[in-house]
Motif scaffolding. Structure first.
Motif, mmCIF file in Angstrom:
data_model
loop_
_atom_site.group_PDB
_atom_site.id
_atom_site.type_symbol
_atom_site.label_atom_id
_atom_site.label_comp_id
_atom_site.label_asym_id
_atom_site.label_seq_id
_atom_site.Cartn_x
_atom_site.Cartn_y
_atom_site.Cartn_z
ATOM 1 N N VAL A 184 0.932 -1.258 -0.137
ATOM 2 C CA VAL A 184 0.054 0.039 -0.055
ATOM 3 C C VAL A 184 0.998 1.293 0.153
ATOM 4 C CG1 VAL A 184 -1.960 -1.027 0.951
ATOM 5 C CG2 VAL A 184 -0.137 -0.051 2.553
ATOM 6 N N TRP A 185 0.273 2.386 -0.551
ATOM 7 C CA TRP A 185 1.024 3.656 -0.541
ATOM 8 C C TRP A 185 0.148 4.466 0.309
ATOM 9 C CZ3 TRP A 185 5.680 4.440 -3.040
ATOM 10 C CH2 TRP A 185 6.007 3.769 -4.168
ATOM 11 N N LEU A 186 1.029 5.223 1.437
ATOM 12 C CA LEU A 186 0.146 5.672 2.360
ATOM 13 C C LEU A 186 1.403 7.179 2.744
ATOM 14 C CD1 LEU A 186 -0.561 2.925 4.939
ATOM 15 C CD2 LEU A 186 -2.228 4.167 3.945
ATOM 16 N N SER A 187 0.643 8.103 3.268
ATOM 17 C CA SER A 187 1.417 9.278 3.714
ATOM 18 C C SER A 187 1.946 8.671 5.083
ATOM 19 C CB SER A 187 0.994 10.412 3.856
ATOM 20 O OG SER A 187 -0.123 10.541 4.960
ATOM 21 N N ALA A 188 3.077 9.188 5.471
ATOM 22 C CA ALA A 188 3.369 8.825 6.964
ATOM 23 C C ALA A 188 2.460 8.997 7.920
ATOM 24 C CB ALA A 188 4.780 9.622 7.200
ATOM 25 N N MET A 208 9.133 5.217 14.128
ATOM 26 C CA MET A 208 9.684 6.233 14.510
ATOM 27 C C MET A 208 10.526 6.849 13.167
ATOM 28 S SD MET A 208 10.383 7.193 17.766
ATOM 29 C CE MET A 208 8.582 7.226 17.591
ATOM 30 N N ASN A 209 10.737 5.939 12.019
ATOM 31 C CA ASN A 209 11.014 6.587 10.816
ATOM 32 C C ASN A 209 10.017 7.172 10.149
ATOM 33 O OD1 ASN A 209 13.793 6.028 10.422
ATOM 34 N ND2 ASN A 209 13.472 4.094 11.251
ATOM 35 N N LEU A 210 8.561 6.759 10.572
ATOM 36 C CA LEU A 210 7.481 7.362 9.706
ATOM 37 C C LEU A 210 7.352 8.751 10.518
ATOM 38 C CD1 LEU A 210 4.964 4.409 9.695
ATOM 39 C CD2 LEU A 210 5.665 5.638 7.722
ATOM 40 N N VAL A 211 7.474 8.883 11.629
ATOM 41 C CA VAL A 211 7.551 10.277 12.448
ATOM 42 C C VAL A 211 8.652 11.166 11.699
ATOM 43 C CG1 VAL A 211 7.989 11.562 14.590
ATOM 44 C CG2 VAL A 211 6.570 9.383 14.679
ATOM 45 N N LYS A 212 9.597 10.802 11.551
ATOM 46 C CA LYS A 212 10.324 11.463 10.850
ATOM 47 C C LYS A 212 10.252 11.798 9.686
ATOM 48 C CE LYS A 212 15.817 11.368 9.855
ATOM 49 N NZ LYS A 212 17.071 10.415 9.977
ATOM 50 N N LEU A 213 9.932 10.776 8.687
ATOM 51 C CA LEU A 213 9.497 11.091 7.205
ATOM 52 C C LEU A 213 8.332 12.221 7.471
ATOM 53 C CD1 LEU A 213 9.681 10.660 4.313
ATOM 54 C CD2 LEU A 213 8.071 8.530 4.681
ATOM 55 N N ALA A 214 7.527 12.131 8.189
ATOM 56 C CA ALA A 214 6.148 13.165 8.241
ATOM 57 C C ALA A 214 6.617 14.747 8.252
ATOM 58 C CB ALA A 214 5.401 12.835 9.568
ATOM 59 N N HIS A 215 7.818 14.996 8.663
ATOM 60 C CA HIS A 215 8.306 16.167 8.394
ATOM 61 C C HIS A 215 8.443 16.699 7.165
ATOM 62 C CE1 HIS A 215 8.977 16.783 12.723
ATOM 63 N NE2 HIS A 215 9.760 15.755 12.847
ATOM 64 N N ALA A 216 8.694 15.941 6.136
ATOM 65 C CA ALA A 216 8.522 16.212 4.742
ATOM 66 C C ALA A 216 7.274 16.504 3.953
ATOM 67 C CB ALA A 216 9.452 15.281 3.928
ATOM 68 N N THR A 217 7.320 17.618 3.571
ATOM 69 C CA THR A 217 6.019 18.356 2.748
ATOM 70 C C THR A 217 6.010 17.947 1.111
ATOM 71 O OG1 THR A 217 7.138 20.181 2.313
ATOM 72 C CG2 THR A 217 5.802 20.125 4.068
ATOM 73 N N SER A 218 6.865 17.208 0.608
ATOM 74 C CA SER A 218 7.103 16.969 -0.815
ATOM 75 C C SER A 218 8.204 16.017 -0.925
ATOM 76 C CB SER A 218 7.174 18.223 -1.587
ATOM 77 O OG SER A 218 8.691 18.847 -1.517
ATOM 78 N N MET A 219 8.168 15.209 -2.359
ATOM 79 C CA MET A 219 9.333 14.667 -2.684
ATOM 80 C C MET A 219 10.769 15.634 -2.583
ATOM 81 S SD MET A 219 8.653 11.547 -3.445
ATOM 82 C CE MET A 219 9.667 10.906 -4.950
ATOM 83 N N GLU A 220 10.770 16.680 -3.150
ATOM 84 C CA GLU A 220 11.801 17.635 -2.961
ATOM 85 C C GLU A 220 12.281 17.950 -1.772
ATOM 86 O OE1 GLU A 220 13.278 21.849 -4.947
ATOM 87 O OE2 GLU A 220 11.166 21.178 -5.361
#
Length: 268
Positions: A184-188, A208-220
């Motif tokens: 599945v594809w999900l946002s963090a 914890m790595n999902l929590v870290k990824l959640a700071h990103a607003t886009s791929m760039e």
């Protein structure tokens, strides 16, 4: 091994494949089979232990990027695991290789798809498949995102490097039906909300790595942000809270925004 000697932490690799979402990047997660002995039924990122073939010196001619032996081995393992567990192939044609060169299309991924199970079982060497199709693994396309080592008191221990990488255009992720039962594809944020609502099981390092990824607003933003941040090794240490509850401690400088996890919350 005596009672005082912890088991060796085996080199492992995990990859967060990203694609652009509406308000944030989406990450590919697979559900572990319920009969697997580690993280059964959990939502995880594709990944696993490094295989003997990942250290083959023959890879030097079939990889892009200049990395030391541990990082090269771990990145090869991450790409191989992504292929075996999701069918995604992070590689380029050797005739058009190098930083920034496009990744292979769905056509190549489809040609490699029939060998996923055989590669997973070690009956076919991943290097042989890449060599046969004249490809080069895009090791340089992976951004080092995290490094976690299983606590010393655990019976099975892993020395796991986490990476983020953009999913190739046109390739379709599909679970393997053996180790994983869904993809599945999900946002963090969506993944974390599913766990909070009791709709998904997510183990501590993944959360914890999902929590870290959640700071990103886009791929760039994800690529820029995490490529510039240092990766601090996390070896959770057993301890107790002020109230006496068993817990794990992780270093504040690792940047996860959390330093204490109750042992009662740690799923294996």
């Amino acid at each position: 091994m005596n009672a005082q000697t912890p088991p060796e932490a085996k080199l492992s690799a995990t990859i967060l494949l990203l694609r652009e979402g509406v308000n944030a990047p989406e990450v590919l997660m697979v559900k572990r089979h319920y009969q697997i002995d580690f993280a059964a039924g959990a939502l995880v990122f594709p990944g696993g232990k490094a295989a003997k073939g990942d250290t083959d010196p023959g890879w030097d001619a079939y990889t892009d990027g200049d990395f030391g032996p541990i990082q090269q081995d771990a990145r090869i393992a991450a790409i191989r695991e992504a292929y075996e567990e999701s069918g995604i192939v992070l590689a380029r044609h050797r005739s058009a290789r190098g930083p920034g060169a496009p990744l292979v299309s769905a056509e190549i991924a489809d040609k490699l798809a029939p060998f996923r199970a055989a590669s997973d079982r070690g009956e076919v060497q991943f290097l042989d498949l890449i060599r046969e199709h004249d490809l080069a693994l895009a090791l340089d396309g992976l951004v080092h995102f995290g490094h976690w080592i299983t606590p010393v008191m655990m019976p099975k221990r892993f020395d796991t490097h986490f990476y983020i990488a953009p999913a190739p255009d046109g390739q379709i992720a599909a679970h393997d039906g053996r180790e994983t039962t869904d993809a599945v594809w999900l946002s963090a944020t969506e993944a974390l909300e599913q766990e909070k609502a009791g709709k998904a099981t997510i183990i501590f390092p993944t959360r914890m790595n999902l929590v870290k990824l959640a700071h990103a607003t886009s791929m760039e933003d994800a690529n820029r942000r995490f490529a510039s941040e240092p990766v601090v090794t996390v070896l959770p240490k057993p301890s107790k809270t002020e109230s006496g509850e068993p817990c794990l401690l992780i270093p504040e400088e690792a940047g996860y925004g959390q330093t204490v996890e109750l042992l009662s919350n740690v799923k294996v």
